[in-house]
Motif scaffolding. Structure first.
Motif, short mmCIF file in Angstrom:
data_model
loop_
_atom_site.label_atom_id
_atom_site.label_comp_id
_atom_site.label_asym_id
_atom_site.label_seq_id
_atom_site.Cartn_x
_atom_site.Cartn_y
_atom_site.Cartn_z
N MET A 58 0.83 -1.21 0.00
CA MET A 58 0.00 0.00 0.00
C MET A 58 0.86 1.26 0.00
SD MET A 58 -3.05 1.17 -0.03
CE MET A 58 -4.05 2.59 0.41
N THR A 59 1.89 1.25 0.86
CA THR A 59 2.78 2.42 0.93
C THR A 59 3.48 2.66 -0.39
OG1 THR A 59 3.13 2.14 3.31
CG2 THR A 59 4.78 3.41 2.10
N LEU A 60 4.02 1.59 -0.98
CA LEU A 60 4.71 1.73 -2.25
C LEU A 60 3.77 2.20 -3.35
CD1 LEU A 60 7.23 -1.26 -2.48
CD2 LEU A 60 7.75 1.19 -2.50
N ALA A 61 2.54 1.74 -3.32
CA ALA A 61 1.57 2.16 -4.33
C ALA A 61 1.28 3.66 -4.21
CB ALA A 61 0.28 1.35 -4.20
N LEU A 62 1.12 4.14 -2.98
CA LEU A 62 0.85 5.57 -2.77
C LEU A 62 2.05 6.42 -3.21
CD1 LEU A 62 -0.94 5.49 0.70
CD2 LEU A 62 -1.97 6.03 -1.52
N LEU A 63 3.24 5.96 -2.84
CA LEU A 63 4.43 6.71 -3.23
C LEU A 63 4.64 6.67 -4.75
CD1 LEU A 63 6.90 5.65 -0.39
CD2 LEU A 63 5.85 7.90 -0.71
N GLY A 64 4.36 5.53 -5.36
CA GLY A 64 4.45 5.45 -6.82
C GLY A 64 3.49 6.38 -7.51
N LEU A 65 2.26 6.46 -6.98
CA LEU A 65 1.28 7.40 -7.54
C LEU A 65 1.77 8.83 -7.40
CD1 LEU A 65 -1.52 7.96 -8.73
CD2 LEU A 65 -2.43 7.95 -6.39
N HIS A 66 2.35 9.14 -6.24
CA HIS A 66 2.88 10.49 -6.02
C HIS A 66 4.02 10.80 -7.00
CE1 HIS A 66 3.83 14.12 -3.73
NE2 HIS A 66 5.11 13.78 -3.84
N LEU A 67 4.89 9.83 -7.25
CA LEU A 67 5.99 10.04 -8.20
C LEU A 67 5.46 10.28 -9.60
CD1 LEU A 67 8.48 7.29 -6.95
CD2 LEU A 67 8.79 9.76 -6.78
N ALA A 68 4.42 9.54 -9.99
CA ALA A 68 3.85 9.72 -11.32
C ALA A 68 3.20 11.09 -11.46
CB ALA A 68 2.84 8.61 -11.61
N VAL A 69 2.50 11.52 -10.42
CA VAL A 69 1.81 12.81 -10.49
C VAL A 69 2.81 13.96 -10.52
CG1 VAL A 69 0.30 14.39 -9.22
CG2 VAL A 69 -0.32 11.97 -9.44
N THR A 70 3.77 13.95 -9.60
CA THR A 70 4.73 15.06 -9.53
C THR A 70 5.77 15.00 -10.64
OG1 THR A 70 6.09 13.80 -7.97
CG2 THR A 70 4.48 15.34 -7.05
N GLY A 71 6.14 13.81 -11.08
CA GLY A 71 7.21 13.68 -12.07
C GLY A 71 6.75 13.79 -13.50
#
Length: 311
Positions: free
Chosen positions: A1-14
């Motif tokens: 779950m944590t990795l999924a949230l962080l991955g989503l954040h990386l996709a949005v910001t990056g």
């Protein structure tokens, strides 16, 4: 779950937000704040990337325990408190990033010092404009920032521009120096060096540079009119002037014309700046506090995603 949230954040910001924000007239209305937003996005991406790497290496080392787990506290009798011993990992990663930024800054500083030494040998100081006059046919107006800053005018610029246009160009360069814009460009340049083709790196670097040019334009408007500044920009852009020399900070560029291919980029930036000068407008002042709160919170958002309690 944590990795999924962080991955989503990386996709949005990056990827997603850079494409959405590039060329935003709202950010251009407050260019210094806009540049700060781009830098905050880069910081948020880095924090999320470090946290994602940590959770990928040790996915089951700790369970989320809320933000309180981020702060040092006495050891419990039972299981080890989450995140208590992870600070050294993040601190080491932060130190590595700071080392890269410092290395890029030192390299740029050395290049500026070499450029200043060269200018001091070949240029003549002009008391009227408070600048160095360079014997060069290309119309060139630029500054070298730092402790021993310089504003440089070429002989070609003196022939091309009238007095008010020269005053506008010089005021623009003093805006760069007073605003210490080279310090804002440093983290953007470093991020682009580290992450290359990533949209946040590529577009972010270009947008930060353009917004800082607009911030220097705003500083110049305290002394000259919009029409005078716009005419100076157009004259320099259409004269075949070197890219960095005519339109911003040159932290160590060579004396004389820039290499080919860069003029088109400069023309695009000048066009956006002239269009902005033709439609004066400033963002709503009442929303500035909310904007700066968002900018300040962006680097902390990955911590909320990684450490907030969830199933």
């Amino acid at each position: 779950m944590t990795l999924a949230l962080l991955g989503l954040h990386l996709a949005v910001t990056g990827v997603l937000l850079p494409r959405r924000l590039a060329g935003s007239t709202r950010l251009q209305a407050r260019p210094a704040a806009g540049a700060a937003l781009w830098l905050a996005l880069m910081a948020s991406f880095l924090v999320a990337l470090l946290l994602a790497a940590h959770h990928a290496v040790e996915p089951f080392a700790h369970e989320p325990a809320g933000l309180v787990g981020l702060f040092p506290h006495p050891e419990p009798v039972g299981p080890v408190a989450p995140h208590t011993h992870d600070w050294w990992l993040l601190a080491a990663a932060g130190a590595a990033i700071a080392t890269v930024v410092t290395a890029v800054g030192v390299r740029a500083g050395r290049a500026r010092r070499r450029h200043r030494a060269m200018l001091d040998m070949v240029a003549v100081r002009d008391g009227r404009w408070g600048a160095l006059i360079l014997e060069h046919a290309h119309p060139t107006v630029y500054c070298l920032p730092g402790r021993s800053s310089r504003v440089v005018l070429s002989r070609g610029a003196l022939r091309l521009l009238d007095e008010r246009q020269l005053a506008a160009a010089v005021a623009h360069e003093h805006g760069h120096i007073r605003g210490r814009h080279h310090l804002f460009r440093l983290p953007a340049d470093t991020f682009a060096l580290l992450f290359g083709p990533l949209p946040l790196a590529r577009r972010g670097r270009a947008e930060v540079g353009l917004l800082l040019e607009m911030a220097a334009d705003d500083a110049a408007l305290a002394r000259v009119s919009r029409s005078e500044l716009a005419s100076a920009l157009c004259a320099l852009a259409t004269s075949g002037a070197p890219t960095g020399a005519a339109h911003g900070i040159v932290p160590g560029g060579a004396l004389g014309p820039a290499s080919g291919g860069a003029l088109a980029v400069a023309a695009t930036g000048v066009l956006a700046r002239v269009r902005r000068l033709a439609r004066p407008g400033h963002g709503r002042r009442g929303r500035q506090l909310a904007f700066w709160l968002v900018v300040s919170a962006l680097p902390l958002l990955p911590y909320l995603l990684a450490c907030a309690p969830h199933p």
